[in-house]
Design an enzyme around this catalytic site. Structure first.
Site, mmCIF file in Angstrom:
data_model
loop_
_atom_site.group_PDB
_atom_site.id
_atom_site.type_symbol
_atom_site.label_atom_id
_atom_site.label_comp_id
_atom_site.label_asym_id
_atom_site.label_seq_id
_atom_site.Cartn_x
_atom_site.Cartn_y
_atom_site.Cartn_z
ATOM 1 N N ARG A 28 17.843 4.630 27.868
ATOM 2 C CA ARG A 28 18.980 3.708 27.849
ATOM 3 C C ARG A 28 18.837 2.588 28.880
ATOM 4 O O ARG A 28 19.008 1.420 28.568
ATOM 5 C CB ARG A 28 20.280 4.461 28.127
ATOM 6 C CG ARG A 28 21.512 3.569 28.009
ATOM 7 C CD ARG A 28 22.745 4.254 28.542
ATOM 8 N NE ARG A 28 22.806 4.232 30.000
ATOM 9 C CZ ARG A 28 23.461 5.127 30.734
ATOM 10 N NH1 ARG A 28 24.073 6.137 30.144
ATOM 11 N NH2 ARG A 28 23.490 5.042 32.044
ATOM 12 N N HIS A 81 24.060 8.500 26.088
ATOM 13 C CA HIS A 81 24.093 9.384 27.259
ATOM 14 C C HIS A 81 23.422 10.734 27.012
ATOM 15 O O HIS A 81 23.297 11.539 27.922
ATOM 16 C CB HIS A 81 25.559 9.599 27.676
ATOM 17 C CG HIS A 81 25.741 10.074 29.072
ATOM 18 N ND1 HIS A 81 26.153 11.358 29.372
ATOM 19 C CD2 HIS A 81 25.570 9.455 30.255
ATOM 20 C CE1 HIS A 81 26.239 11.503 30.685
ATOM 21 N NE2 HIS A 81 25.891 10.367 31.246
ATOM 22 N N TYR A 94 30.937 7.816 25.230
ATOM 23 C CA TYR A 94 29.553 8.171 25.521
ATOM 24 C C TYR A 94 29.015 9.087 24.431
ATOM 25 O O TYR A 94 29.736 9.955 23.932
ATOM 26 C CB TYR A 94 29.443 8.933 26.843
ATOM 27 C CG TYR A 94 29.808 8.181 28.096
ATOM 28 C CD1 TYR A 94 30.423 6.932 28.059
ATOM 29 C CD2 TYR A 94 29.547 8.735 29.350
ATOM 30 C CE1 TYR A 94 30.758 6.265 29.216
ATOM 31 C CE2 TYR A 94 29.869 8.074 30.521
ATOM 32 C CZ TYR A 94 30.479 6.843 30.452
ATOM 33 O OH TYR A 94 30.816 6.177 31.606
ATOM 34 N N ASN A 123 29.249 -3.407 35.869
ATOM 35 C CA ASN A 123 27.907 -2.877 36.123
ATOM 36 C C ASN A 123 27.237 -3.608 37.282
ATOM 37 O O ASN A 123 26.588 -2.990 38.140
ATOM 38 C CB ASN A 123 27.034 -3.012 34.878
ATOM 39 C CG ASN A 123 27.409 -2.042 33.785
ATOM 40 O OD1 ASN A 123 28.195 -1.114 33.993
ATOM 41 N ND2 ASN A 123 26.861 -2.237 32.598
ATOM 42 N N ARG A 153 33.108 14.868 36.656
ATOM 43 C CA ARG A 153 34.081 13.767 36.563
ATOM 44 C C ARG A 153 35.231 14.219 35.664
ATOM 45 O O ARG A 153 35.127 14.157 34.448
ATOM 46 C CB ARG A 153 33.434 12.509 35.986
ATOM 47 C CG ARG A 153 32.306 11.935 36.818
ATOM 48 C CD ARG A 153 31.849 10.595 36.258
ATOM 49 N NE ARG A 153 30.612 10.136 36.855
ATOM 50 C CZ ARG A 153 30.518 9.472 37.989
ATOM 51 N NH1 ARG A 153 31.622 9.199 38.660
ATOM 52 N NH2 ARG A 153 29.350 9.078 38.463
ATOM 53 N N HIS A 190 25.293 18.731 39.069
ATOM 54 C CA HIS A 190 25.376 17.823 37.937
ATOM 55 C C HIS A 190 25.311 18.574 36.604
ATOM 56 O O HIS A 190 25.486 17.980 35.538
ATOM 57 C CB HIS A 190 24.236 16.800 38.031
ATOM 58 C CG HIS A 190 24.398 15.606 37.165
ATOM 59 N ND1 HIS A 190 23.564 15.341 36.101
ATOM 60 C CD2 HIS A 190 25.296 14.589 37.198
ATOM 61 C CE1 HIS A 190 23.928 14.210 35.523
ATOM 62 N NE2 HIS A 190 24.981 13.730 36.162
ATOM 63 N N ARG A 232 29.894 9.718 42.224
ATOM 64 C CA ARG A 232 30.118 8.385 42.763
ATOM 65 C C ARG A 232 31.315 7.681 42.132
ATOM 66 O O ARG A 232 31.435 7.608 40.920
ATOM 67 C CB ARG A 232 28.858 7.535 42.590
ATOM 68 C CG ARG A 232 28.933 6.159 43.253
ATOM 69 C CD ARG A 232 27.610 5.453 43.143
ATOM 70 N NE ARG A 232 26.608 6.069 43.992
ATOM 71 C CZ ARG A 232 25.302 6.097 43.705
ATOM 72 N NH1 ARG A 232 24.874 5.584 42.579
ATOM 73 N NH2 ARG A 232 24.444 6.657 44.536
#
EC number: 2.7.4.1
Length: 693
Positions: free
Chosen positions: A568, A596, A472, A52, A379, A439, A409
């Site tokens: 979060r 998430h 998640y 992270n 993803r 997204h 990303r």
């Protein structure tokens, strides 16, 4: 004055987003020293903190430094100058990294040794190790190592982002009679950073591992024949890894490939060095990377902990395995299509299995009545069962359309491979809209049933990635609702074609209607409160940064609306401020799974409006991305989400951190005589009970 217009932001009311994100990373680090977690899970949290922090420097810190380099004046809502933010980040990050290595060296490594797991570093090498290390070094390491002397003919090398390197101080002459003081030894990226020693070198029943860095340091003299290495110190540089694409590119995939190659050599933003490295060498490295003491991190251990983890097979040191369940409606059914004709199905990952989503696409790929499949992919790796099902569908003659967001990303390269696979199979691949990341998480399947066409839809809050669905928490809705299906169809048309903004019946979508609708619902709750009616808002998202929404929430609080925010990571809103936000609470759940889900709840004078979405409450989601927000209208499903996805998280008194008016996060504790309650554990237990019943 409306909530959208009134500006309530300054440094006293708006928490800086970078500092807020760094506080989230500290909450992750705190899990590494929480003895309630199994030992290896604590070790994983330590590694996650490293990962992270890497991304935080590569993207967030790099962005701030770039603005300073270009002398750009920003207008962030907190109004704090970038140089001040960078100084505060440095102070906080240095303390956090020092704490991280303290946890590693004083707690985790000693506790692992109690279970027979030991990591051999340079100072730990024993006589019995010498022969094996020597053999391994000269056969497996030395042939692929390239030492680089530093002299007029060999300038300081261009080192790859986050690569392990050594700076070596030397004495003597080389083969050409040159007096060379310094050299750089890049550790080959192809070599593992941790190698297991043979069992015969370990006490019975123990597992010992030696670090690559220890072996290179031990035999560094052999890399410079005739010379003497007087010092060898590991270091790592972190670089700007963000990608910038022009809005007028001719081919997004080609442009992205070109940018990916430059990511490895962006502007340096952080230097990590062995704490034993002399100041003279530290200053030399800082000069080479154009960095200052503020960006220097001296660490007591490996400089790259993200490569330090081994997947040990010791069940008692990990979380108790949990097998996600298949919802009852989908068990023992021949076709998911038959179930969805009768009822909507909710999936709450990872407590519910992701397999029904995969099975739906597999059925669609084989079903002769299915005509078309449309899906967004943000993803999903080339080995994904989702991608394989789409490939099979295309090869079977279905009309397959995939909207692939190439710019997700750090998954850009993988997404390019996925795009090529689907195109080769005959699918239509679209890269979305330049300037707007796609997204939204949507699947639309068109199936001929008799004389009619029926549309089957999946809408989700998370990615179509089976691995993520195990780690998640996310919601997915399977439905055949005609209005929702029509709305999803229109959004796909927006993404693949050209034309005016689609007018939708039930869905809200960014960058068009979502932001305005959120402001509208907040304003409605505000008016209910002002008229003396009960009013409540519960929002669960990953981040809250958008200034207009924060202003609207402040005004709602002042009107008497009870507001609970479950955020979060980043939260720029400051709760519990007298006269501003007394009616707002903010909490963050950090536990076994990464939270998430995005859920929006408005009491709405008893009518209870509930939405799930792919969007966080950030400017980028609401104005620079294509996002979907879908209503939950089925009473049973609505009740389930309110109870499991919202109220249980507000009840959590063990894994919840609460934010106060001074932007400090505090871990909640059960009150006297109050039982411990963990939302994630509760949801696991509920599934286990349902499975047995």
């Amino acid at each position: 004055m409306s909530a959208a217009k009134k500006n309530l932001h300054n440094s006293h009311t708006y928490i800086n987003r970078e500092l807020s994100l760094l506080e989230f990373h500290k909450r992750v680090l705190a899990q590494a020293k929480d003895s309630c977690h199994p030992l290896l899970e604590r070790f994983k949290f330590l590694i996650i903190f490293s990962s992270n922090l890497d991304e935080f420097f590569e993207i967030r810190v790099a962005g701030l430094m770039k603005q300073l380099d270009l002398k750009l004046i920003t207008s962030a809502p907190d109004s704090i100058p970038n140089e001040v933010i960078l100084q505060q980040i440095s102070e906080t990050a240095h303390r956090a990294v020092e704490e991280q290595y303290k946890i590693l060296n004083q707690t985790l490594l000693p506790e692992l040794q109690n279970y027979g797991i030991r990591f051999i570093q340079f100072n730990d090498i024993l006589e019995r190790h010498h022969e094996w290390i020597k053999n391994h070094f000269f056969k497996q390491i030395q042939p692929v190592v390239t030492p680089i002397s530093l002299d007029p003919a060999h300038p300081f090398p261009r080192l790859v982002n986050k690569s392990l390197n050594f700076i070596v101080s030397l004495e003597g002459q080389d083969a050409f009679g040159r007096h060379i003081d310094l050299a750089i030894v890049p550790a080959p990226r192809s070599l593992p950073r941790v190698v297991r020693l043979p069992d015969e070198l370990c006490p019975k029943g123990e597992q010992h591992y030696i670090l690559l860095s220890a072996m290179i340091q031990y035999y560094v003299n052999d890399l410079f024949p005739g010379m003497t290495a007087t010092g060898c110190y590991q270091f790592r540089v972190t670089r700007n890894a963000d990608l910038t694409l022009a809005a007028d590119v001719d081919d997004l995939a080609i442009a992205l490939k070109d940018e990916l190659s430059s990511r490895r050599f962006g502007r340096a933003v952080r230097l990590e060095v062995d704490q034993k490295c002399p100041d003279k060498l530290n200053n030399y490295l800082l000069e080479q990377f154009n960095l200052t003491q503020q960006e220097l991190y001296r660490v007591n251990g490996p400089v790259n902990l993200t490569r330090f983890f081994i997947d040990f097979d010791i069940p008692e040191l990990n979380f108790k395995p949990f097998q996600p369940v298949i919802p009852k409606a989908l068990r023992n059914q021949n076709l998911i299509f038959d179930v969805l004709k009768k009822e909507d199905v909710l999936l709450h990952h990872p407590f519910d299995s992701f397999q029904p989503v995969i099975n739906l696409l597999r059925e669609a790929a084989k079903d002769p009545h299915v005509l078309a499949i449309k899906q967004t992919l943000y993803r999903s790796g080339p080995d994904s069962e989702i991608v394989q099902a789409l490939v099979e569908a295309a090869r079977n003659g279905k009309e397959v359309t995939a909207i692939i967001e190439l710019r997700a990303r750090f998954d850009e390269e993988s997404n390019i491979i996925v795009a090529n696979l689907l195109q080769e199979a005959g699918a239509v691949v679209v890269y979305g809209i330049v300037g707007y990341k796609t997204h939204a998480k949507m699947i639309l399947i068109v199936r001929r049933e008799g004389e009619n066409l029926r549309r089957y839809v999946h809408l989700g809050t998370g990615n179509y990635h089976a691995g993520n669905a195990k780690m998640y928490t996310d919601y997915g809705l399977l439905t055949t609702d005609d209005d929702i299906a029509e709305d999803v169809h229109k959004i796909f048309q927006e993404l693949t074609g050209m034309g005016r903004m689609a007018k939708l019946k039930k869905l809200f979508h960014a960058p068009f209607t979502l932001h305005d609708q959120l402001l509208h619902y907040i304003e409605q709750e505000t008016q209910f409160a002002l008229s003396g009616q009960p009013a409540r808002i519960i929002i669960k998202v990953n981040a809250l940064t958008e200034p207009q929404l924060i202003s609207a929430l402040y005004q709602a609080s002042q009107a008497g609306v009870k507001i609970d925010l479950i955020i979060r990571s980043i939260c720029c809103l400051r709760p519990q401020v007298e006269g501003l936000s007394e009616n707002i609470t903010v909490r963050s759940i950090v536990g076994r799974y990464l939270e998430h889900t995005r859920v929006y709840y408005f009491y709405h004078n008893g009518a209870e409006k509930l939405y799930c979405a792919s969007a966080d409450w950030m400017g980028r989601n609401l104005f620079s991305r294509v996002e979907s927000c879908f209503p939950i209208e089925n009473k049973k499903i609505k009740k389930q989400i309110i109870q499991d996805g919202l109220l249980s998280y507000l009840k959590d008194n063990t894994r919840a951190w609460e934010l106060d008016a001074n932007s400090q996060w505090t871990l909640t504790q059960p009150k006297e005589n109050e039982e411990k309650f963990m939302a994630q554990k509760y949801l696991i237990t509920q599934r286990e009970i349902k499975t047995k019943s």
